[in-house]
Design a protein around this motif. Structure first.
Motif, PDB file in Angstrom:
ATOM      1  N   GLY A   5       0.820  -1.200   0.000  1.00  0.00           N
ATOM      2  CA  GLY A   5       0.000   0.000   0.000  1.00  0.00           C
ATOM      3  C   GLY A   5       0.856   1.252   0.000  1.00  0.00           C
ATOM      4  N   THR A   6       0.204   2.391  -0.033  1.00  0.00           N
ATOM      5  CA  THR A   6       0.888   3.678  -0.070  1.00  0.00           C
ATOM      6  C   THR A   6       1.707   3.906   1.193  1.00  0.00           C
ATOM      7  OG1 THR A   6      -0.949   4.547  -1.373  1.00  0.00           O
ATOM      8  CG2 THR A   6       0.533   6.144  -0.403  1.00  0.00           C
ATOM      9  N   THR A   7       1.139   3.591   2.342  1.00  0.00           N
ATOM     10  CA  THR A   7       1.836   3.800   3.608  1.00  0.00           C
ATOM     11  C   THR A   7       3.101   2.956   3.688  1.00  0.00           C
ATOM     12  OG1 THR A   7      -0.313   4.170   4.655  1.00  0.00           O
ATOM     13  CG2 THR A   7       1.565   3.788   6.107  1.00  0.00           C
ATOM     14  N   LEU A  10       5.799   4.404   1.390  1.00  0.00           N
ATOM     15  CA  LEU A  10       6.417   5.596   1.964  1.00  0.00           C
ATOM     16  C   LEU A  10       7.408   5.245   3.073  1.00  0.00           C
ATOM     17  CD1 LEU A  10       3.407   8.074   2.075  1.00  0.00           C
ATOM     18  CD2 LEU A  10       5.429   8.189   0.624  1.00  0.00           C
TER      19      LEU A  10
END
Length: 61
Positions: A5-7, A10
């Motif tokens: 996912g995006t989290t 990052l």
């Protein structure tokens, strides 16, 4: 499940930035992009070459 996912992405990028520094991460990204571009062009050349080759005709005995 099993997808990043995006989290998570990052967090991975932040860890890479801390470990390697900004200039090295930028250089790694550029090298990765260049490698992917060359790989795709070679794959496309291979598929174009395969389409251009005539099909073999079986010889009758």
């Amino acid at each position: 499940m099993g997808r990043i996912g995006t989290t998570e992405l990052l967090v991975i990028l932040m860890i890479a930035l801390v470990l390697f520094g900004g200039s090295r991460v930028a250089g790694l990204g550029k090298a990765l992009g260049t490698s992917l571009r060359e790989f795709r062009s070679e794959v496309n050349k291979g598929s174009e070459k395969k389409e251009e080759e005539p099909t073999a005709v079986k010889a009758e005995k």
